[in-house]
Motif scaffolding. Structure first.
Motif, PDB file in Angstrom:
ATOM      1  N   ALA A  62       2.257   1.766  -3.458  1.00 33.18           N
ATOM      2  CA  ALA A  62       1.228   2.237  -4.389  1.00 33.18           C
ATOM      3  C   ALA A  62       0.941   3.722  -4.174  1.00 33.18           C
ATOM      4  O   ALA A  62       0.802   4.485  -5.142  1.00 33.18           O
ATOM      5  CB  ALA A  62      -0.050   1.412  -4.207  1.00 33.18           C
ATOM      6  N   LEU A  63       0.865   4.133  -2.922  1.00 33.79           N
ATOM      7  CA  LEU A  63       0.625   5.551  -2.630  1.00 33.79           C
ATOM      8  C   LEU A  63       1.791   6.411  -3.101  1.00 33.79           C
ATOM      9  O   LEU A  63       1.587   7.514  -3.634  1.00 33.79           O
ATOM     10  CB  LEU A  63       0.404   5.739  -1.134  1.00 33.79           C
ATOM     11  CG  LEU A  63      -0.900   5.171  -0.567  1.00 33.79           C
ATOM     12  CD1 LEU A  63      -0.918   5.297   0.953  1.00 33.79           C
ATOM     13  CD2 LEU A  63      -2.108   5.874  -1.169  1.00 33.79           C
ATOM     14  N   ALA A  79       3.321  10.017  -9.723  1.00 35.48           N
ATOM     15  CA  ALA A  79       2.645  10.231 -11.008  1.00 35.48           C
ATOM     16  C   ALA A  79       1.936  11.574 -11.036  1.00 35.48           C
ATOM     17  O   ALA A  79       1.958  12.294 -12.049  1.00 35.48           O
ATOM     18  CB  ALA A  79       1.645   9.099 -11.264  1.00 35.48           C
ATOM     19  N   ARG A  80       1.286  11.925  -9.909  1.00 32.26           N
ATOM     20  CA  ARG A  80       0.608  13.226  -9.856  1.00 32.26           C
ATOM     21  C   ARG A  80       1.609  14.372  -9.960  1.00 32.26           C
ATOM     22  O   ARG A  80       1.358  15.377 -10.627  1.00 32.26           O
ATOM     23  CB  ARG A  80      -0.186  13.341  -8.550  1.00 32.26           C
ATOM     24  CG  ARG A  80      -1.450  12.507  -8.518  1.00 32.26           C
ATOM     25  CD  ARG A  80      -2.399  13.025  -7.439  1.00 32.26           C
ATOM     26  NE  ARG A  80      -1.777  12.976  -6.123  1.00 32.26           N
ATOM     27  CZ  ARG A  80      -1.889  11.964  -5.282  1.00 32.26           C
ATOM     28  NH1 ARG A  80      -2.619  10.905  -5.628  1.00 32.26           N
ATOM     29  NH2 ARG A  80      -1.309  11.990  -4.101  1.00 32.26           N
ATOM     30  N   GLU A 117       1.604   6.672  -6.845  1.00 34.17           N
ATOM     31  CA  GLU A 117       0.521   7.575  -7.241  1.00 34.17           C
ATOM     32  C   GLU A 117       0.919   9.035  -7.023  1.00 34.17           C
ATOM     33  O   GLU A 117       0.651   9.898  -7.870  1.00 34.17           O
ATOM     34  CB  GLU A 117      -0.735   7.246  -6.423  1.00 34.17           C
ATOM     35  CG  GLU A 117      -1.950   8.067  -6.810  1.00 34.17           C
ATOM     36  CD  GLU A 117      -3.175   7.689  -6.002  1.00 34.17           C
ATOM     37  OE1 GLU A 117      -4.172   8.432  -6.054  1.00 34.17           O
ATOM     38  OE2 GLU A 117      -3.124   6.645  -5.317  1.00 34.17           O
ATOM     39  N   ALA A 118       1.581   9.312  -5.900  1.00 30.72           N
ATOM     40  CA  ALA A 118       2.029  10.678  -5.632  1.00 30.72           C
ATOM     41  C   ALA A 118       3.070  11.121  -6.653  1.00 30.72           C
ATOM     42  O   ALA A 118       3.060  12.274  -7.116  1.00 30.72           O
ATOM     43  CB  ALA A 118       2.591  10.763  -4.210  1.00 30.72           C
ATOM     44  N   ASN A 140       0.831  -1.205   0.000  1.00 30.37           N
ATOM     45  CA  ASN A 140       0.000   0.000   0.000  1.00 30.37           C
ATOM     46  C   ASN A 140       0.869   1.261   0.000  1.00 30.37           C
ATOM     47  O   ASN A 140       0.557   2.245  -0.693  1.00 30.37           O
ATOM     48  CB  ASN A 140      -0.919   0.001   1.220  1.00 30.37           C
ATOM     49  CG  ASN A 140      -2.026  -1.032   1.112  1.00 30.37           C
ATOM     50  OD1 ASN A 140      -2.315  -1.526   0.017  1.00 30.37           O
ATOM     51  ND2 ASN A 140      -2.648  -1.360   2.228  1.00 30.37           N
TER      52      ASN A 140
END
Length: 325
Positions: free
Chosen positions: A304-305, A311-312, A308-309, A301
């Motif tokens: 993944a976070l 990618a943003r 994602e951060a 997890n």
């Protein structure tokens, strides 16, 4: 001026709030045994609109480890309440030792933040876990140190290594290949997969069935410690059980998982160092598997976070760059 006045009022209120709380500690009856759980009670009397929260970590030191606090009862009368707590702990030093004062966070209407009240320390007599025979004393694990010519042995080893290296270079030159040309083997599996394979091999071994519990539990804790070191960069292999129990908070695991891991490590210590004959070795192995799965889920997890951060952030940078054009 107003801020200074409020601060002065808060500082004055903290001692007054602490004086409204009183503790009565009932130590354990008689002596306790080394590394075994023991319990004692704490009775707190305080205003009914106040609440207490014990600090488990601060109540432990090198001689004692506080394991849990349980509220047994509560009664109210005349605007005050009386709470009875059971405290469980372990002792790790022989002889008469002083159990430390337990800090309690105090909350309630009119109580300044971070107000702490403490119980009084008390003495506990700690006896060996096993009885020793009369006249028997502690024996050396290793024989007394005897002189060894370490310098001569080191020089001889270096000379042998140099000869082997020269021989290997000549052999590699004749074969037409450079020395150490073969690439090192790498394990592509993740830490969880490696830990699961080690655990499956240990459970399939005859160690527990043959009563070799010390070896079995040494393997269990090693699997868990190596996994934590690989996955979370915690120096788990060299830490004491108490230190590792505190470091587990950095994994982000919930309190139940941390307590399960700490209980398992403490039980393994009892098996390895206090000759405890455990029950439920297979259940403990299954518990290690559950802990590995829980920590692996947390790590996945977190990754993944983080992805994602990232990618943003990359998308925001791309849009900002396009806007400048």
């Amino acid at each position: 001026m107003r801020t200074a006045l409020l601060l002065a009022c808060a500082l004055a209120a903290a001692p007054a709030a602490a004086q409204d709380v009183s503790f009565t500690v009932t130590p354990p009856a008689g002596a306790v045994k080394l590394a075994e759980k023991f319990s004692f009670s704490v009775e707190a009397v305080l205003p009914e609109n106040y609440s207490l929260r014990a600090d488990t970590a601060a109540a432990s030191n090198s001689e004692f480890e506080t394991l849990s606090f349980t509220r047994l009862s509560e009664r109210r009368e005349g605007g005050r309440k009386t709470e009875l707590f059971e405290v469980k702990a372990r002792a790790y030093t022989l002889g008469v030792s002083t159990f430390p004062a337990i800090p309690w966070g105090l909350r309630g209407e009119g109580v300044p933040p971070d107000t702490v009240v403490k119980t009084d320390p008390f003495n506990v007599e700690v006896l060996p876990l096993f009885k020793t025979k009369e006249g028997e004393d502690i024996k050396d694990i290793y024989p007394p140190y005897s002189y060894v010519p370490w310098l001569l042995l080191l020089l001889a080893a270096l000379a042998a290594a140099a000869l082997l290296w020269q021989f290997y270079k000549r052999f590699a030159a004749k074969a037409g290949t450079p020395a150490f040309a073969r690439a090192a083997w790498q394990d592509a599996r993740n830490p969880y997969q490696r830990a699961r394979e080690r655990l499956d091999r240990l459970r399939a071994s005859p160690l527990a069935g043959e009563g070799k519990f010390k070896s079995f539990y040494t393997g269990l804790t090693a699997i868990l410690r190596f996994y934590l070191a690989e996955e979370f960069a915690i120096d788990a292999v060299l830490m004491t059980t108490a230190d590792l129990g505190r470091e587990l908070k950095k994994t982000g695991a919930d309190l139940k998982a941390i307590l399960r891991a700490r209980e398992l490590l403490q039980k393994a210590d009892m098996v390895k160092f206090a000759r405890l004959r455990p029950e439920g070795a297979e259940a403990d192995a299954a518990a290690v598997g559950d802990l590995l799965m829980e920590f692996h889920r947390l790590a996945e997890n977190a990754r993944a976070l983080a992805a994602e951060a990232a990618a943003r952030a990359a998308e925001a940078a791309r849009l900002e760059k396009r806007g400048r054009k």
